[in-house]
Design a protein around this motif. Structure first.
Motif, PDB file in Angstrom:
ATOM      1  N   LYS A   1       0.903  -1.285  -0.037  1.00  0.00           N
ATOM      2  CA  LYS A   1      -0.104  -0.016  -0.017  1.00  0.00           C
ATOM      3  C   LYS A   1       0.944   1.292  -0.050  1.00  0.00           C
ATOM      4  O   LYS A   1       2.027   1.155   0.522  1.00  0.00           O
ATOM      5  CB  LYS A   1      -0.902   0.201   1.220  1.00  0.00           C
ATOM      6  CG  LYS A   1      -2.199  -0.614   1.198  1.00  0.00           C
ATOM      7  CD  LYS A   1      -3.014  -0.390   2.311  1.00  0.00           C
ATOM      8  CE  LYS A   1      -2.931  -1.450   3.305  1.00  0.00           C
ATOM      9  NZ  LYS A   1      -3.817  -1.638   4.486  1.00  0.00           N
ATOM     10  N   PRO A   2       0.317   2.422  -0.530  1.00  0.00           N
ATOM     11  CA  PRO A   2       1.148   3.695  -0.513  1.00  0.00           C
ATOM     12  C   PRO A   2       1.234   4.084   0.824  1.00  0.00           C
ATOM     13  O   PRO A   2       0.339   3.514   1.839  1.00  0.00           O
ATOM     14  CB  PRO A   2       0.283   4.536  -1.383  1.00  0.00           C
ATOM     15  CG  PRO A   2      -1.008   4.010  -1.671  1.00  0.00           C
ATOM     16  CD  PRO A   2      -1.108   2.535  -1.325  1.00  0.00           C
ATOM     17  N   ALA A   3       2.300   4.943   1.369  1.00  0.00           N
ATOM     18  CA  ALA A   3       2.521   5.315   2.410  1.00  0.00           C
ATOM     19  C   ALA A   3       1.229   6.217   3.090  1.00  0.00           C
ATOM     20  O   ALA A   3       0.641   6.840   2.033  1.00  0.00           O
ATOM     21  CB  ALA A   3       3.980   6.105   2.627  1.00  0.00           C
ATOM     22  N   GLU A   4       1.116   6.099   4.137  1.00  0.00           N
ATOM     23  CA  GLU A   4      -0.009   6.863   4.732  1.00  0.00           C
ATOM     24  C   GLU A   4       0.167   8.412   4.539  1.00  0.00           C
ATOM     25  O   GLU A   4       1.195   9.138   4.969  1.00  0.00           O
ATOM     26  CB  GLU A   4       0.056   6.685   6.649  1.00  0.00           C
ATOM     27  CG  GLU A   4      -1.350   7.178   7.179  1.00  0.00           C
ATOM     28  CD  GLU A   4      -2.440   6.513   6.873  1.00  0.00           C
ATOM     29  OE1 GLU A   4      -3.606   6.941   6.605  1.00  0.00           O
ATOM     30  OE2 GLU A   4      -2.433   5.272   6.645  1.00  0.00           O
ATOM     31  N   GLY A   5      -1.101   9.030   4.097  1.00  0.00           N
ATOM     32  CA  GLY A   5      -0.913  10.409   3.795  1.00  0.00           C
ATOM     33  C   GLY A   5      -0.405  10.728   2.546  1.00  0.00           C
ATOM     34  O   GLY A   5      -0.324  11.841   1.868  1.00  0.00           O
ATOM     35  N   SER A   6       0.205   9.892   1.553  1.00  0.00           N
ATOM     36  CA  SER A   6       0.916  10.166   0.548  1.00  0.00           C
ATOM     37  C   SER A   6       0.062  10.107  -0.856  1.00  0.00           C
ATOM     38  O   SER A   6       0.349  10.739  -1.776  1.00  0.00           O
ATOM     39  CB  SER A   6       1.965   9.066   0.240  1.00  0.00           C
ATOM     40  OG  SER A   6       1.465   7.664  -0.319  1.00  0.00           O
ATOM     41  N   THR A   7      -1.121   9.919  -0.708  1.00  0.00           N
ATOM     42  CA  THR A   7      -2.245   9.726  -1.757  1.00  0.00           C
ATOM     43  C   THR A   7      -3.558  10.563  -1.294  1.00  0.00           C
ATOM     44  O   THR A   7      -3.792  10.322  -0.104  1.00  0.00           O
ATOM     45  CB  THR A   7      -2.567   8.505  -2.250  1.00  0.00           C
ATOM     46  OG1 THR A   7      -3.107   7.615  -1.343  1.00  0.00           O
ATOM     47  CG2 THR A   7      -1.324   7.642  -2.825  1.00  0.00           C
ATOM     48  N   LYS A   8      -4.195  10.805  -2.345  1.00  0.00           N
ATOM     49  CA  LYS A   8      -5.552  11.578  -1.772  1.00  0.00           C
ATOM     50  C   LYS A   8      -6.533  11.152  -2.550  1.00  0.00           C
ATOM     51  O   LYS A   8      -6.382  10.940  -3.851  1.00  0.00           O
ATOM     52  CB  LYS A   8      -5.013  13.196  -2.236  1.00  0.00           C
ATOM     53  CG  LYS A   8      -5.909  14.069  -1.222  1.00  0.00           C
ATOM     54  CD  LYS A   8      -5.239  15.413  -1.620  1.00  0.00           C
ATOM     55  CE  LYS A   8      -5.896  16.388  -0.831  1.00  0.00           C
ATOM     56  NZ  LYS A   8      -5.760  17.858  -1.136  1.00  0.00           N
ATOM     57  N   ALA A   9      -7.757  11.032  -2.071  1.00  0.00           N
ATOM     58  CA  ALA A   9      -8.906  10.561  -3.216  1.00  0.00           C
ATOM     59  C   ALA A   9      -9.216  11.833  -4.056  1.00  0.00           C
ATOM     60  O   ALA A   9      -9.257  12.892  -3.917  1.00  0.00           O
ATOM     61  CB  ALA A   9     -10.032  10.370  -2.132  1.00  0.00           C
ATOM     62  N   ARG A  10      -9.689  11.070  -5.544  1.00  0.00           N
ATOM     63  CA  ARG A  10     -10.065  12.078  -6.484  1.00  0.00           C
ATOM     64  C   ARG A  10     -11.443  12.813  -5.968  1.00  0.00           C
ATOM     65  O   ARG A  10     -12.309  12.071  -5.447  1.00  0.00           O
ATOM     66  CB  ARG A  10     -10.353  11.223  -7.687  1.00  0.00           C
ATOM     67  CG  ARG A  10     -10.675  12.086  -9.157  1.00  0.00           C
ATOM     68  CD  ARG A  10     -10.408  11.276 -10.151  1.00  0.00           C
ATOM     69  NE  ARG A  10     -11.739  10.472 -10.027  1.00  0.00           N
ATOM     70  CZ  ARG A  10     -12.762  10.198 -10.723  1.00  0.00           C
ATOM     71  NH1 ARG A  10     -13.440  11.412 -11.179  1.00  0.00           N
ATOM     72  NH2 ARG A  10     -13.564   9.368 -10.430  1.00  0.00           N
ATOM     73  N   LYS A  11     -11.604  14.241  -6.297  1.00  0.00           N
ATOM     74  CA  LYS A  11     -12.651  14.877  -6.149  1.00  0.00           C
ATOM     75  C   LYS A  11     -13.745  14.612  -7.141  1.00  0.00           C
ATOM     76  O   LYS A  11     -13.696  14.944  -8.343  1.00  0.00           O
ATOM     77  CB  LYS A  11     -12.287  16.436  -6.363  1.00  0.00           C
ATOM     78  CG  LYS A  11     -13.232  17.407  -5.644  1.00  0.00           C
ATOM     79  CD  LYS A  11     -12.817  18.864  -5.840  1.00  0.00           C
ATOM     80  CE  LYS A  11     -12.052  19.472  -4.889  1.00  0.00           C
ATOM     81  NZ  LYS A  11     -11.923  20.988  -5.068  1.00  0.00           N
TER      82      LYS A  11
END
Length: 148
Positions: free
Chosen positions: A7-17
């Motif tokens: 999984k990507p690191a915590e906080g490194s990705t953001k959900a698409r708006k």
């Protein structure tokens, strides 16, 4: 650990708006496009250089200059460079092949010999063009000038 639980690191990705999915999402209604106007409509695309009706910069500034399609571009090689090359490799004849081998020019470039620096060795030079000072300096030492 294996590939199935990476999984990507915590906080490194953001959900698409996800806009335009109803009022409950908080992003319905105008879908972040503001109210009315061309930019709110589907199919809108601004013309390149459009500045909102203001006179665009490419029309405010005057035209100037031109590109001469007959220009011949030469790579300049000075007499001091020829002197260094002649000393380093003990050459009595310097042509385009020698300059390519020494890394001064590439195969596609045309060469012009210019008169900067001092020449002490008697050498025969082969190039596409010569300045008057370079030509006289080479010939004064007994060297030959050959235009290709």
């Amino acid at each position: 650990m294996n590939l199935s639980n990476l999984k990507p690191a915590e906080g490194s990705t953001k959900a698409r708006k996800r806009i335009g999915r109803g009022p409950g999402s908080g992003l319905g209604g105008t879908s972040t496009r503001g109210h009315k106007g061309a930019k709110s409509r589907s199919g809108y695309s601004r013309k390149i250089g459009f500045e909102g009706g203001q006179m665009p910069i490419q029309r405010r500034l005057p035209k100037f200059g031109f590109k001469n399609i007959n220009r011949v571009e030469y790579k300049a090689i000075n007499l001091d460079t020829l002197q260094q090359l002649a000393e380093a490799q003990q050459l009595s004849k310097i042509g385009v092949e020698e300059l390519i081998a020494a890394g001064f020019i590439s195969k596609s470039q045309l060469v012009k010999i210019l008169g900067k620096g001092e020449l002490t060795a008697k050498i025969d030079v082969e190039a596409h063009a010569f300045s008057k000072t370079a030509e006289t300096a080479i010939q004064a030492l007994g060297g030959n000038v050959v235009k290709i």
